[in-house]
Write a protein that holds these residues in place. Structure first.
Motif, short mmCIF file in Angstrom:
data_model
loop_
_atom_site.label_atom_id
_atom_site.label_comp_id
_atom_site.label_asym_id
_atom_site.label_seq_id
_atom_site.Cartn_x
_atom_site.Cartn_y
_atom_site.Cartn_z
N SER A 169 0.82 -1.21 0.00
CA SER A 169 0.00 0.00 0.00
C SER A 169 0.85 1.26 0.00
O SER A 169 0.38 2.34 -0.34
N ASN A 170 2.13 1.11 0.38
CA ASN A 170 3.03 2.26 0.38
C ASN A 170 3.55 2.60 -1.01
O ASN A 170 4.17 3.64 -1.21
N LEU A 171 3.33 1.70 -1.97
CA LEU A 171 3.83 1.94 -3.32
C LEU A 171 2.91 2.90 -4.07
O LEU A 171 1.67 2.79 -3.97
N ASP A 172 3.51 3.80 -4.83
CA ASP A 172 2.67 4.68 -5.63
C ASP A 172 2.16 3.93 -6.86
O ASP A 172 2.62 2.83 -7.19
N ALA A 173 1.21 4.52 -7.55
CA ALA A 173 0.55 3.84 -8.67
C ALA A 173 1.53 3.50 -9.79
O ALA A 173 1.46 2.43 -10.39
N GLU A 174 2.48 4.40 -10.04
CA GLU A 174 3.45 4.17 -11.11
C GLU A 174 4.32 2.96 -10.80
O GLU A 174 4.61 2.14 -11.66
N ASN A 175 4.75 2.85 -9.54
CA ASN A 175 5.60 1.74 -9.13
C ASN A 175 4.85 0.41 -9.25
O ASN A 175 5.39 -0.59 -9.73
N LEU A 176 3.58 0.40 -8.82
CA LEU A 176 2.78 -0.81 -8.93
C LEU A 176 2.55 -1.20 -10.39
O LEU A 176 2.55 -2.37 -10.73
N PRO A 188 17.65 3.30 -16.48
CA PRO A 188 17.43 4.74 -16.24
C PRO A 188 16.62 4.93 -14.96
O PRO A 188 15.79 4.09 -14.60
N LYS A 189 16.84 6.01 -14.25
CA LYS A 189 16.19 6.25 -12.96
C LYS A 189 14.68 6.10 -13.04
O LYS A 189 14.04 5.56 -12.13
N GLU A 190 14.10 6.60 -14.13
CA GLU A 190 12.65 6.55 -14.25
C GLU A 190 12.11 5.13 -14.44
O GLU A 190 10.91 4.88 -14.28
N GLU A 191 13.00 4.18 -14.79
CA GLU A 191 12.56 2.80 -14.98
C GLU A 191 12.85 1.91 -13.78
O GLU A 191 12.49 0.74 -13.75
N GLN A 192 13.54 2.44 -12.77
CA GLN A 192 13.83 1.67 -11.56
C GLN A 192 12.61 1.67 -10.65
O GLN A 192 11.88 2.66 -10.57
N PHE A 193 12.40 0.54 -9.96
CA PHE A 193 11.26 0.46 -9.04
C PHE A 193 11.49 -0.66 -8.03
O PHE A 193 12.49 -1.38 -8.09
N LYS A 194 10.55 -0.78 -7.10
CA LYS A 194 10.62 -1.81 -6.07
C LYS A 194 9.58 -2.88 -6.39
O LYS A 194 8.44 -2.58 -6.69
N TYR A 195 10.02 -4.13 -6.26
CA TYR A 195 9.15 -5.25 -6.55
C TYR A 195 9.02 -6.11 -5.30
O TYR A 195 10.02 -6.40 -4.63
N VAL A 196 7.81 -6.51 -4.97
CA VAL A 196 7.57 -7.36 -3.81
C VAL A 196 7.40 -8.80 -4.27
O VAL A 196 6.51 -9.11 -5.06
N LYS A 197 8.27 -9.67 -3.78
CA LYS A 197 8.20 -11.07 -4.16
C LYS A 197 6.97 -11.73 -3.53
O LYS A 197 6.41 -11.23 -2.55
N PRO A 198 6.53 -12.88 -4.06
CA PRO A 198 5.38 -13.59 -3.48
C PRO A 198 5.57 -13.94 -2.00
O PRO A 198 4.59 -14.01 -1.26
N ASN A 199 6.84 -14.13 -1.57
CA ASN A 199 7.07 -14.46 -0.16
C ASN A 199 7.12 -13.22 0.73
O ASN A 199 7.39 -13.31 1.92
N GLY A 200 6.89 -12.06 0.15
CA GLY A 200 6.86 -10.83 0.93
C GLY A 200 8.17 -10.08 0.95
O GLY A 200 8.22 -8.94 1.42
N ASN A 201 9.25 -10.67 0.46
CA ASN A 201 10.53 -9.98 0.43
C ASN A 201 10.54 -8.89 -0.64
O ASN A 201 9.90 -9.02 -1.68
N ILE A 260 14.50 -3.25 -8.33
CA ILE A 260 14.78 -3.46 -9.74
C ILE A 260 15.62 -2.27 -10.18
O ILE A 260 15.10 -1.23 -10.57
N ARG A 261 16.94 -2.43 -10.07
CA ARG A 261 17.87 -1.33 -10.37
C ARG A 261 18.55 -1.53 -11.71
O ARG A 261 18.84 -0.58 -12.41
N THR A 262 18.84 -2.77 -12.04
CA THR A 262 19.63 -3.06 -13.24
C THR A 262 18.81 -3.82 -14.27
O THR A 262 17.72 -4.34 -13.98
N ILE A 263 19.36 -3.92 -15.48
CA ILE A 263 18.72 -4.70 -16.53
C ILE A 263 18.56 -6.16 -16.10
O ILE A 263 17.52 -6.79 -16.30
N GLY A 264 19.62 -6.68 -15.47
CA GLY A 264 19.58 -8.07 -15.00
C GLY A 264 18.52 -8.29 -13.95
O GLY A 264 17.85 -9.33 -13.93
N ASP A 265 18.34 -7.32 -13.02
CA ASP A 265 17.28 -7.44 -12.01
C ASP A 265 15.92 -7.63 -12.67
O ASP A 265 15.11 -8.45 -12.26
N LYS A 266 15.68 -6.84 -13.71
CA LYS A 266 14.38 -6.86 -14.38
C LYS A 266 14.12 -8.20 -15.05
O LYS A 266 13.06 -8.81 -14.86
N TRP A 267 15.10 -8.69 -15.82
CA TRP A 267 14.87 -9.93 -16.56
C TRP A 267 14.89 -11.15 -15.64
O TRP A 267 14.14 -12.11 -15.88
#
Length: 657
Positions: free
Chosen positions: A162-169, A581-594, A598-605
């Motif tokens: 719920s703390n995530l903004d709409a863009e991040n979600l 790029p900064k505008e493409e970085q975001f936080k992702y919540v895993k199914p286990n809650g961790n 998502i900072r790098t290209i590798g994180d995303k893929w």
């Protein structure tokens, strides 16, 4: 034995669709030292057969473990006191990356001391970024922990969506491809590997040893001894069978000491064999053996050993006497069998099977030596069909000498690859083999002679046929020296250095010059425009099995053609450390809650692969249509080219339905 007897051991590491791999589980603690100093403690629990890598590694190898902190917090709230201190680690040759690397088995602890700049700070957030590998796969993951300094607690699941903004979600939702069609496909079962192929090639080595001057003349002499000295023919046959059994037993017994080494440390044979200097020693030994086959000197065991064994066999007689006769043969034939056995030993030590492979090879070798003595004793008339001893036996030794010398350079190549000396690049290695091949060809047609060669009056059909075979091989590998070879040397895959280890620069960013996309959206758009199916290629820059698939399987003509003409390839590098790029970085919540940044290209893929396919090992291949529907089951490392081609072909057929 793979390096010297020209066989490949197929390793299958296909993962089932719903088998996400989590070989490392992290916990953390916070330890208060003073009002302004704390220890942040990270603990890793590592599954068996997996390695977690150190923070400090050489370039070109695995990705080091890294602890990442917010830059603003480091500037204003706290500072790191030195680097994180690691628990006891292991530094060994890593067969995945072909270099010395520092890693942890079973468990690891990292302790980072910090000093507060802002006394009011209560929490510190850290991201753990790491790579873990076993013998066939690698995973790349990251995890976020939050240290509560006031309570002395750590939380890994405190993030509230719920703390995530709409863009991040919205960015998080974009990682979900909504893959459909799972129920249409089942993953194929993994096949077990055996040592049968190694046994067969050891048997071939024994047959070659039979054709040497030290062994071949012994066959009629020994068989005649058993058939004539026995009271009756059946007794002679029984003695010959027993003689053959003891020959087999002796060579099997020679491999047993290496099993004790295995029991002391299961990795000791691999550790020894992958040592740079031991590979150089193997190179020198095989070179030494080669020149003995050329006839410049003889390698023999002390003559007294053979004499003593012969005396024992004569004086004792019976069951034990026959054993000593077999032992005498093993000793007196060593000058011819020794180089072949040395090759067998060296090759087994540099393969994954270690002592078991050595025993399988020795069993095959001993059986091949033993069979003629038994069979000819049972069927003495067959002796009349044997060719007479002569100069052709020495020619066999010389040919073996050329083969030994060619294989010796394989060991020198191993040392060169590990140490990055750059001495035996792929083209140089192949040039040496071309020179040796031409030398062998000239010998076979009588243009080169060695010390013990008899005068060559005419060329036999077998000699001409072998010469044609040798020069054909030279013609096959010669284009590999050029920048743009006429054809790929797929039949030799695994012997020369890899294609990437070349004196020429590689211009294409995609494997083998194929067209590929490294951005998912661009690739999907291209697939829609071309009306072609998609192959998602989850890969990594530091993924050795990914390179093996590209160089050994994708390079085969039928597979290369179907990839180039029928598919849009989207290669997603899960270990790419380039920041988004900064505008493409975001936080992702895993199914286990961790929480995962998502900072790098590798994180995303890597996150996209785990989320959609419940799998995080590489290589990993997925066939899709434009609606994100599966066209076939997913697959991973598939060294069988026919199997991989059928998988691709089935995807095309399903796309066109």
């Amino acid at each position: 034995m793979k390096h010297l007897l020209a066989f490949l051991i197929v390793l299958f590491s296909i993962q089932t669709v719903f088998s996400q791999i989590e070989p490392v589980k992290w916990t953390a603690e916070v330890e208060k030292i003073s009002d302004t100093e704390y220890n942040l403690i990270y603990k890793a629990d590592i599954e068996d057969h997996w390695h977690l890598y150190s923070q400090t590694l050489p370039e070109g190898g695995a990705i080091p473990t890294e602890f990442i902190y917010n830059e603003d917090a480091l500037k204003n709230d706290f500072k790191l006191v030195g680097k994180a201190i690691e628990s006891e680690s292991i530094t060994k040759f890593d067969k995945v990356f072909q270099m010395d690397l520092t890693y942890f088995d079973n468990a690891a602890t990292f302790t980072q001391k910090i000093k507060l700049k802002n006394p009011n700070i209560t929490q510190i957030e850290a991201e753990i970024s790491y790579q873990a590998c076993d013998d066939a796969r690698c995973i790349f993951e990251s995890e976020i922990v939050t240290f509560n300094l006031q309570e002395g607690k750590v939380s890994q699941k405190t993030f509230d969506t719920s703390n995530l903004d709409a863009e991040n979600l919205d960015k998080s939702r974009q990682l979900d491809l909504n893959i459909t069609g799972w129920n249409n496909y089942k993953q194929e079962e993994v096949k077990e590997k055996t040592n049968f192929g190694i046994f067969i090639l050891g048997f071939i080595g024994g047959l070659i040893a039979l054709l040497t001057p030290c062994v071949f003349p012994m066959i009629p002499l020994t068989v005649s001894f058993f058939t004539k000295s026995a009271e009756n023919s059946q007794k002679g046959i029984a003695n010959a069978i027993l003689y053959g059994f003891f020959i087999l037993l002796i060579y099997v017994l020679l491999s047993l000491p290496f099993h004790f080494l295995d029991s002391l440390d299961p990795e000791i044979l691999n550790t020894i064999s992958t040592n740079v200097w031991l590979n150089i020693i193997f190179f020198l030994i095989l070179g030494f053996f080669a020149f003995s086959f050329f006839g410049f000197y003889e390698i023999t065991l002390p003559a007294s050993w053979g004499n003593k064994m012969d005396e024992k066999s004569s004086s004792i007689g019976g069951f034990i006497g026959i054993f000593f006769m077999a032992l005498t043969l093993a000793i007196v034939s060593f000058s011819c069998t020794g180089p072949i056995l040395g090759s067998l030993l060296a090759g087994s030590l540099t393969s994954d099977g270690g002592a078991m492979q050595l025993t399988a090879g020795m069993t095959g070798f001993g059986l091949a030596l033993a069979l003629p003595f038994t069979l000819f004793a049972m069927f003495p008339k067959w002796l009349n069909a044997l060719p007479k001893s002569g100069g052709w036996l020495n020619s066999v030794k010389v040919v073996l000498g050329f083969l030994e010398l060619a294989m010796a350079f394989k060991f020198l190549s191993n040392a060169d690859l590990v140490s990055h000396w750059g001495l035996l690049k792929r083209e140089i290695f192949l040039a040496i083999w071309v020179i040796l091949g031409i030398g062998l060809f000239l010998y076979l047609i009588g243009k080169i002679k060695f010390p013990h060669d008899s005068p060559l009056k005419k060329l036999s059909f077998l000699r001409i046929s072998t010469a044609v075979l040798v020069i054909s091989f030279v013609i096959y590998i010669a284009p590999g020296i050029l920048k743009n070879p006429t054809w790929d040397l797929t039949a030799l895959s695994g012997f020369p250095p890899p294609i990437s280890y070349s004196i020429y620069e590689k211009d294409s960013e995609c494997p083998l010059g194929l067209d590929c996309y490294k951005d998912l959206d661009e690739g999907i758009a291209a697939a829609k425009e071309a009306n072609k199916p998609i192959m998602l290629d989850f890969t990594g820059w530091a993924c050795v099995n990914c390179r093996k698939m590209e160089e050994q399987v994708w390079s085969q003509s039928k597979i290369y053609k179907i990839l180039k003409e029928e598919y849009i390839i989207i290669s997603l590098y899960v270990d790419d450390r380039k920041e988004l790029p900064k505008e493409e970085q975001f936080k992702y919540v895993k199914p286990n809650g961790n929480l995962k940044n998502i900072r790098t290209i590798g994180d995303k893929w890597a996150t996209l692969q785990t989320l959609n396919f419940q799998n995080n090992s590489q290589p990993f291949y997925v066939l899709l249509n434009h609606n994100m529907e599966l066209l076939n089951h997913t697959t991973a490392y598939t060294p069988n080219a026919d199997e991989y081609f059928e998988w691709l072909q089935k995807g095309v057929e399903n796309f066109k339905k």
